[in-house]
Motif scaffolding. Structure first.
Motif, PDB file in Angstrom:
ATOM      1  N   GLU A 255      -5.312  -2.750  -5.157  1.00  0.00           N
ATOM      2  CA  GLU A 255      -6.366  -3.716  -4.809  1.00  0.00           C
ATOM      3  C   GLU A 255      -6.742  -3.597  -3.332  1.00  0.00           C
ATOM      4  OE1 GLU A 255      -5.093  -7.574  -6.129  1.00  0.00           O
ATOM      5  OE2 GLU A 255      -4.880  -6.920  -8.192  1.00  0.00           O
ATOM      6  N   LEU A 256      -6.985  -2.379  -2.916  1.00  0.00           N
ATOM      7  CA  LEU A 256      -7.328  -2.081  -1.526  1.00  0.00           C
ATOM      8  C   LEU A 256      -8.670  -2.711  -1.143  1.00  0.00           C
ATOM      9  CD1 LEU A 256      -5.427  -0.187   0.044  1.00  0.00           C
ATOM     10  CD2 LEU A 256      -7.144   1.600  -0.191  1.00  0.00           C
ATOM     11  N   GLU A 257      -8.749  -3.233   0.058  1.00  0.00           N
ATOM     12  CA  GLU A 257      -9.988  -3.860   0.502  1.00  0.00           C
ATOM     13  C   GLU A 257     -11.113  -2.811   0.607  1.00  0.00           C
ATOM     14  OE1 GLU A 257      -7.025  -3.732   1.884  1.00  0.00           O
ATOM     15  OE2 GLU A 257      -7.052  -3.959   4.046  1.00  0.00           O
ATOM     16  N   PRO A 258     -12.374  -3.240   0.356  1.00  0.00           N
ATOM     17  CA  PRO A 258     -13.488  -2.283   0.278  1.00  0.00           C
ATOM     18  C   PRO A 258     -13.625  -1.380   1.506  1.00  0.00           C
ATOM     19  CG  PRO A 258     -14.190  -4.453  -0.447  1.00  0.00           C
ATOM     20  CD  PRO A 258     -12.805  -4.624   0.067  1.00  0.00           C
ATOM     21  N   SER A 259     -13.430  -1.930   2.712  1.00  0.00           N
ATOM     22  CA  SER A 259     -13.627  -1.084   3.897  1.00  0.00           C
ATOM     23  C   SER A 259     -12.587   0.034   3.949  1.00  0.00           C
ATOM     24  CB  SER A 259     -13.554  -1.934   5.168  1.00  0.00           C
ATOM     25  OG  SER A 259     -12.487  -2.834   5.071  1.00  0.00           O
ATOM     26  N   LEU A 260     -11.359  -0.279   3.535  1.00  0.00           N
ATOM     27  CA  LEU A 260     -10.337   0.782   3.538  1.00  0.00           C
ATOM     28  C   LEU A 260     -10.616   1.823   2.461  1.00  0.00           C
ATOM     29  CD1 LEU A 260      -6.764  -0.556   4.339  1.00  0.00           C
ATOM     30  CD2 LEU A 260      -8.127   1.158   5.519  1.00  0.00           C
ATOM     31  N   ARG A 261     -11.173   1.383   1.346  1.00  0.00           N
ATOM     32  CA  ARG A 261     -11.550   2.349   0.310  1.00  0.00           C
ATOM     33  C   ARG A 261     -12.553   3.342   0.883  1.00  0.00           C
ATOM     34  NH1 ARG A 261     -11.476  -0.197  -5.684  1.00  0.00           N
ATOM     35  NH2 ARG A 261      -9.940  -1.775  -5.182  1.00  0.00           N
ATOM     36  N   GLU A 262     -13.513   2.823   1.650  1.00  0.00           N
ATOM     37  CA  GLU A 262     -14.517   3.696   2.281  1.00  0.00           C
ATOM     38  C   GLU A 262     -13.844   4.656   3.251  1.00  0.00           C
ATOM     39  OE1 GLU A 262     -18.019   4.063   2.432  1.00  0.00           O
ATOM     40  OE2 GLU A 262     -17.737   3.210   0.428  1.00  0.00           O
ATOM     41  N   ILE A 263     -13.002   4.077   4.119  1.00  0.00           N
ATOM     42  CA  ILE A 263     -12.347   4.877   5.167  1.00  0.00           C
ATOM     43  C   ILE A 263     -11.516   6.002   4.569  1.00  0.00           C
ATOM     44  CG2 ILE A 263     -10.486   4.761   6.903  1.00  0.00           C
ATOM     45  CD1 ILE A 263     -11.621   1.994   7.709  1.00  0.00           C
ATOM     46  N   LEU A 264     -10.760   5.675   3.518  1.00  0.00           N
ATOM     47  CA  LEU A 264      -9.793   6.643   2.990  1.00  0.00           C
ATOM     48  C   LEU A 264     -10.346   7.530   1.882  1.00  0.00           C
ATOM     49  CD1 LEU A 264      -6.557   4.428   2.990  1.00  0.00           C
ATOM     50  CD2 LEU A 264      -7.360   6.045   4.717  1.00  0.00           C
ATOM     51  N   SER A 265     -11.604   7.318   1.508  1.00  0.00           N
ATOM     52  CA  SER A 265     -12.116   8.146   0.418  1.00  0.00           C
ATOM     53  C   SER A 265     -12.908   9.351   0.918  1.00  0.00           C
ATOM     54  CB  SER A 265     -12.966   7.313  -0.542  1.00  0.00           C
ATOM     55  OG  SER A 265     -14.138   6.913   0.119  1.00  0.00           O
ATOM     56  N   ARG A 266     -12.956   9.535   2.233  1.00  0.00           N
ATOM     57  CA  ARG A 266     -13.600  10.766   2.751  1.00  0.00           C
ATOM     58  C   ARG A 266     -13.019  11.132   4.109  1.00  0.00           C
ATOM     59  NH1 ARG A 266     -18.036   7.064   2.492  1.00  0.00           N
ATOM     60  NH2 ARG A 266     -18.593   6.274   4.550  1.00  0.00           N
ATOM     61  N   PRO A 267     -13.236  12.384   4.544  1.00  0.00           N
ATOM     62  CA  PRO A 267     -12.613  12.838   5.795  1.00  0.00           C
ATOM     63  C   PRO A 267     -13.179  12.139   7.026  1.00  0.00           C
ATOM     64  CG  PRO A 267     -13.494  14.686   4.530  1.00  0.00           C
ATOM     65  CD  PRO A 267     -14.011  13.446   3.891  1.00  0.00           C
ATOM     66  N   GLN A 268     -12.351  12.056   8.073  1.00  0.00           N
ATOM     67  CA  GLN A 268     -12.824  11.486   9.342  1.00  0.00           C
ATOM     68  C   GLN A 268     -13.728  12.487  10.064  1.00  0.00           C
ATOM     69  OE1 GLN A 268      -8.789  10.098  10.790  1.00  0.00           O
ATOM     70  NE2 GLN A 268     -10.063   8.584  11.796  1.00  0.00           N
ATOM     71  N   GLN A 269     -13.373  13.756   9.981  1.00  0.00           N
ATOM     72  CA  GLN A 269     -14.114  14.742  10.758  1.00  0.00           C
ATOM     73  C   GLN A 269     -14.014  16.128  10.113  1.00  0.00           C
ATOM     74  OE1 GLN A 269     -14.813  14.907  15.365  1.00  0.00           O
ATOM     75  NE2 GLN A 269     -12.659  15.169  14.961  1.00  0.00           N
TER      76      GLN A 269
ATOM     77  N   ALA B 150      -2.764   2.993   4.579  1.00  0.00           N
ATOM     78  CA  ALA B 150      -3.552   1.754   4.706  1.00  0.00           C
ATOM     79  C   ALA B 150      -2.894   0.820   5.717  1.00  0.00           C
ATOM     80  CB  ALA B 150      -3.677   1.082   3.342  1.00  0.00           C
ATOM     81  N   GLU B 151      -1.568   0.740   5.661  1.00  0.00           N
ATOM     82  CA  GLU B 151      -0.844  -0.143   6.582  1.00  0.00           C
ATOM     83  C   GLU B 151      -1.057   0.307   8.035  1.00  0.00           C
ATOM     84  OE1 GLU B 151       3.240  -0.410   5.292  1.00  0.00           O
ATOM     85  OE2 GLU B 151       3.757  -1.472   7.144  1.00  0.00           O
ATOM     86  N   ALA B 152      -1.031   1.621   8.253  1.00  0.00           N
ATOM     87  CA  ALA B 152      -1.253   2.150   9.610  1.00  0.00           C
ATOM     88  C   ALA B 152      -2.678   1.849  10.072  1.00  0.00           C
ATOM     89  CB  ALA B 152      -0.979   3.647   9.633  1.00  0.00           C
ATOM     90  N   GLU B 153      -3.642   2.011   9.162  1.00  0.00           N
ATOM     91  CA  GLU B 153      -5.036   1.712   9.514  1.00  0.00           C
ATOM     92  C   GLU B 153      -5.188   0.238   9.900  1.00  0.00           C
ATOM     93  OE1 GLU B 153      -7.584   3.396  10.121  1.00  0.00           O
ATOM     94  OE2 GLU B 153      -7.508   5.320   9.073  1.00  0.00           O
ATOM     95  N   ARG B 154      -4.562  -0.636   9.101  1.00  0.00           N
ATOM     96  CA  ARG B 154      -4.677  -2.076   9.395  1.00  0.00           C
ATOM     97  C   ARG B 154      -4.028  -2.384  10.743  1.00  0.00           C
ATOM     98  NH1 ARG B 154      -2.450  -2.701   4.050  1.00  0.00           N
ATOM     99  NH2 ARG B 154      -4.159  -2.752   2.548  1.00  0.00           N
ATOM    100  N   ALA B 155      -2.864  -1.776  10.992  1.00  0.00           N
ATOM    101  CA  ALA B 155      -2.142  -2.051  12.241  1.00  0.00           C
ATOM    102  C   ALA B 155      -2.945  -1.601  13.460  1.00  0.00           C
ATOM    103  CB  ALA B 155      -0.781  -1.363  12.207  1.00  0.00           C
ATOM    104  N   ARG B 156      -3.805  -0.581  13.283  1.00  0.00           N
ATOM    105  CA  ARG B 156      -4.649  -0.117  14.379  1.00  0.00           C
ATOM    106  C   ARG B 156      -5.874  -1.013  14.561  1.00  0.00           C
ATOM    107  NH1 ARG B 156      -4.848   5.395  16.044  1.00  0.00           N
ATOM    108  NH2 ARG B 156      -2.998   6.554  15.439  1.00  0.00           N
TER     109      ARG B 156
END
Ligand code: NAD
Length: 410
Positions: free
Chosen positions: A19-33, A401-407
């Motif tokens: 049940e990942l929050e929508p913004s994290l789904r976006e962040i983690l569903s494609r590459p950063q760079q 996800a936990e690391a992303e939230r902590a940042r």
């Protein structure tokens, strides 16, 4: 379905379960760079070879991007992206202080001379050099790249930036490489399998194994498994398969391959087609070659009770579902093939501390880390009544996800 879409499918399933929050789904569903480069290599005949090169940085929330470089004529950006995603989940599952990345060049390295291969390796590092660094993005070998290639890339980087051995792993020993790195993927997969076999109250000597792919990962796995008492009943490479229900001696098969260029026609076994390996009577099937080895049309042939994914993404999603329906235990790539990146991490850590560990220490740390990760995956599989792939993916996605939230990225 493209390679990345298939790998992303596993993430989306996890995101649903967690049940990942929508913004994290976006962040983690494609590459950063992503970086796509044109690599120009002066060839021996005076012309210039032009090749496409890629470096994908998928996620760096847990640490520097980490991932290998592949030289292969079928490399695509989509494929590199899929491997970069897998690396993100793999490093998280093993609890390494890294994110995930991957690189590749679309080239057939077998058509290049040694001097051309060196120029290609140097030009690749030159082209992606701005992105990499010991605390930014740490590269490593993969298909058709080895310690020698890493040595050239290391030299190219250090000439410009200074002496940072930890910028690349899988290096030659003389440049700060780690003992045990070459065998690490095969050895790590074996630790993982052996843990599960004993947990299922089976023994090595009563377990038969078929190995598809006899390169770095497959040949080390087969040799070490044989030493541990497993019976290797079939081995294949890109030219064919060799089968012997009484057991093959992997070291002899390796000598035969060295002399003839292939495992086919090995004297102590029957030679057959590549694809036949999937239907061989064996308790464990080990895909250790390329992606999408098991797909809809051939998955029905599998007789094994375990599929140990030493290759990256060797089982397509439809084949994965078919195996799960039949109760076959699929030990997922992000766990089974993590030995290489574990020892890459140990190499990086040794370089950071200016140390060189004895091989025994490296192997024992590898065993500990592979067994710990396997134990955690098994516990989650049982707790949530899901497959090992789903459990492994859930644990990894949770950690990233936990690391992303902590940042504070949300
Ligand atoms: P490699 O190039 O050393 O070996 C690949 C092997 O696969 C060769 O023996 C080749 O003949 C064989 N092969 C190719 N097509 C085949 C086919 N259709 N049927 C049977 N065999 C076939 O590569 P490697 O480093 O051993 O990597 C193998 C796989 O393991 C890749 O998916 C790679 O991403 C993965 N992996 C490797 C490492 C590592 O440290 N080497 C780490 C993690 C994952």
């Amino acid at each position: 379905m493209g390679a990345f879409e298939a790998v992303r499918g596993f993430f989306i399933d996890s995101a649903e379960r967690l049940e990942l929050e929508p913004s994290l789904r976006e962040i983690l569903s494609r590459p950063q760079q992503e970086l796509v480069v044109q690599i120009r290599v002066p060839l021996d005949d005076g012309t210039v070879g032009v090749y496409d090169g890629f470096r994908v940085q998928y996620n760096g929330a847990r640490g520097p991007y980490k991932g290998g470089i592949r030289f292969h004529p079928q490399v695509t950006l989509d494929e590199v992206r899929s491997f970069a995603a897998l690396m993100t989940w793999k490093t998280a599952l093993l609890n390494l202080p890294f994110g995930g990345g991957k690189g590749g060049v679309r080239v057939d390295p077998h058509l290049l001379s040694l001097a051309e291969l060196e120029r290609l390796s140097r030009r690749f590092m030159d082209s992606v050099g701005l992105l990499v660094g010991p605390t930014r993005d740490v590269m490593a070998p993969d298909v058709n790249t080895d310690a020698r290639v890493m040595g050239w890339m290391f030299d190219e980087f250090t000439r410009r930036v200074g002496h940072f051995p930890e910028v690349i792993t899988g290096k030659p020993l003389a440049l700060g490489g780690s003992l045990g790195r070459e065998a690490a993927t095969g050895r790590g997969a074996l630790f993982c399998l052996d843990y599960l076999i004993h947990r299922d109250e089976r023994s090595a000597k009563d377990t038969t194994v078929a190995v598809q792919g006899f390169g770095n990962a497959g040949s080390w796995f087969a040799g070490l498994a044989h030493e541990m008492g497993y019976r290797i009943v079939a081995i294949s490479d890109s030219k064919g398969a060799v089968v012997n229900p009484d057991g093959l001696e992997p070291h002899m098969v390796a000598t035969h391959k060295l002399e003839t260029g292939s495992v086919v026609d090995f004297y102590a076994g029957d030679t057959t087609e590549c694809e036949e390996i999937f239907g061989v009577d064996a308790d464990v099937l080990v895909p250790a070659a390329l992606s999408d080895a098991l797909i809809g049309p051939n998955v029905g042939f599998v007789k094994a009770a375990y599929v140990l994914e030493v290759a990256n993404h060797p089982v397509a999603p439809e084949a994965d579902r078919a195996l799960a329906d039949r109760g076959v235990k699929v030990i997922p790539d992000i766990l089974a093939s993590a030995g290489g990146v574990v020892v890459s991490y140990l190499e990086w850590a040794q370089n950071m501390q200016h140390e060189q560990w004895r091989e025994k220490r490296v192997n024992s740390r590898l065993k500990e880390m592979m067994e710990e990760a396997t134990e955690v995956v098994v516990a989650r599989t049982e707790r949530d009544e899901i497959t090992m792939r789903q459990a492994a993916c859930d644990i990894s996605v949770d950690r990233v996800a936990e690391a992303e939230r902590a940042r504070g990225y949300l």
